[in-house]
Design an enzyme around this catalytic site. Sequence first.
Site, PDB file in Angstrom:
ATOM      1  N   ASP A  99      46.747  51.001  30.845  1.00 23.67           N
ATOM      2  CA  ASP A  99      45.824  50.269  31.704  1.00 23.67           C
ATOM      3  C   ASP A  99      44.757  49.637  30.820  1.00 23.67           C
ATOM      4  OD1 ASP A  99      44.315  49.507  33.958  1.00 23.67           O
ATOM      5  OD2 ASP A  99      44.921  51.321  35.026  1.00 23.67           O
ATOM      6  N   ASP A 205      43.493  45.418  34.277  1.00 24.35           N
ATOM      7  CA  ASP A 205      42.498  45.768  35.288  1.00 24.35           C
ATOM      8  C   ASP A 205      41.638  44.561  35.678  1.00 24.35           C
ATOM      9  OD1 ASP A 205      41.068  48.012  36.705  1.00 24.35           O
ATOM     10  OD2 ASP A 205      39.387  47.181  35.557  1.00 24.35           O
ATOM     11  N   GLU A 284      46.469  43.274  37.856  1.00 22.38           N
ATOM     12  CA  GLU A 284      45.854  43.843  39.043  1.00 22.38           C
ATOM     13  C   GLU A 284      45.232  42.670  39.794  1.00 22.38           C
ATOM     14  OE1 GLU A 284      42.124  45.676  39.168  1.00 22.38           O
ATOM     15  OE2 GLU A 284      42.539  46.613  41.082  1.00 22.38           O
ATOM     16  N   HIS A 342      45.570  54.283  43.000  1.00 22.55           N
ATOM     17  CA  HIS A 342      44.399  55.156  42.912  1.00 22.55           C
ATOM     18  C   HIS A 342      43.156  54.576  43.589  1.00 22.55           C
ATOM     19  CE1 HIS A 342      43.885  52.123  39.932  1.00 22.55           C
ATOM     20  NE2 HIS A 342      42.636  52.488  39.767  1.00 22.55           N
ATOM     21  N   ASP A 343      43.247  53.356  44.106  1.00 19.43           N
ATOM     22  CA  ASP A 343      42.093  52.748  44.783  1.00 19.43           C
ATOM     23  C   ASP A 343      42.262  52.687  46.290  1.00 19.43           C
ATOM     24  OD1 ASP A 343      40.690  52.143  42.421  1.00 19.43           O
ATOM     25  OD2 ASP A 343      41.738  50.229  42.179  1.00 19.43           O
TER      26      ASP A 343
END
Length: 571
Positions: A99, A205, A284, A342-343
Amino acid sequence: MTTLKWWQTAVFYQIYPRSFADGNGDGIGDFQGIIEKLDYLADLGIDALWLSPHFPSPQADCGYDVADYCDVAPEYGTLAEFETFLEEAHARGIRVILDMVFNHTSEQHPWFLESKSSRDNPKRDWYVWRDGQIGPNGERLPPNNWESTFTGSAWEYDPTTDQYYYHFFLKEQPDLNWRNPEVRQAMWDAVRFWLDMGVDGYRLDAIGTIYEDPDMPDHEAGITLLDLYQMGQAAQTDAEREAVGEMWKALFIHQVDRDDEMHPLMKELRQVVDEYEDRVLVAEDEDIAYHGTGDDELHLVFNFPLMRREEPLTPAHIRANQAERLAELPEGAWPCNALGNHDSSRVKSRFGDGVHDDELARLSLALLLTLRGTPFLYNGEEIGIPNAVFTDVAQLRDTFALRQYEVAVNAGMPEEQAAAIVCARTRDRCRTPVQWANAPHAGFCPPDVEPWLPVQPNYAEGINVADQQADPNAMLNFYKRMLRMRKATPALIAGDYTPLLEDHAECFCFLRATPEQTCLVVLNFSAEAHTLAFEELAAQRLVFSNAARETPGDLAALDIAPFEIYIAEVT
Ligand code: NOJ
């Protein structure tokens, strides 16, 4: 099939390192833990891992505040352990992508410490510094009215140099100034560091936030982010939710999506990555424009519009999403689908109806594995972990949620109301440790050690790996069966997509076809049985069904059971 790249045929699995597996028994996940679970992952049937940030970090944003791009967080292990992990994953045929957090560093990164040390430090211009304004009563004010997407002003005053620095996320995450060529060089060096070691690519990201309007005009949205949260909370209809989305765009209009600069930057990055063989970049971001002309920017872009929804998936939603996304995709580009990460909240809860959550979670997986494009799964989904329930802000570790709480209370919201809002929305809901066994702390860490985030008590009710391994009907074994089935069915990986029975409100039906194989997929999202007519098709072989069925049946009058996942080879 042979012409496809590994990342086109792979199923990715996202590991959230802090919560995946704790090898050294300190209550925090680590590389030792991940290494010990590689056989589990290979047996599950995934092909590649996306690792959320594993870099040294003060953990203000759970690792998305990086203090050194070329090392490993000490609580996760050492660089040598990382290398062992990579070798061991590769030895099992599992690829690994990392990431990469480009937009910002940690405020503890040596680059920022230097940058803030004086106005004439050589790294001053590596970040975004501006003078403040003087208010009508002589008070100090930030350079403009921009907000951080994590609430509050996007500007933090630094008394040492009497200027403000810009942060789109937390104040602990100062934005880098990507217009400075030295910043780009330093980041490309970090990108090469891990590629040299053999990692297979990156998830990038928050790339949409890399550049902001250099003139820095005030936004004219006329509201604050806090107002917007309250509107979001009250929104009942799709139209109301859409209006909130539009207001969000107005609020951040000058801070995100500077396409004119982003596309050249992504092309530059692509050239760096193309120095290596066969690596992948995943944005992302949902903007298909990041594919460039098809193959000169990023390889994959997440189909977020499919997943961004707080209610059960419907055939109409999926069909409309696919029609739009696939039509927009440039020649040579490949789709990419995820339903959780994870968000977001957990798939099991978000797409559940409270009664058929298990059936609907299975349909979510079936959808991901049969749609055109590369699927991404999120750790814990395979055992059906639901959203964690929090009752007290003291249980939360998600700084974003804690800041929201602070800002809301400071703005006069009663503490109880603010707590209820953040407990219901916090990203901690999907970040609790993976539940490995019916044992204290779900076997994540020793009984006498407190895990970094509370383990959900439902591990004792069958939501754990060990119990599910032993139960052929458990979610985990369903995941394994479906993953094996996908791997053995070329049309589901490489085939075209053609929707069928497009007016059906409850069954999502489509074909996936290569020149060699055509599959009919029927996903019944309802508790009702249906009889469907596919008159032009003849069934050859049943590929998969979760209903009691041994043959593919008569396609002219196909009886589909409630919540059935039906896949057949047809002509
Ligand atoms: C997106 C990440 O997924 C999220 O977890 C993080 O807080 C922000 N970017 C900031 O890095």
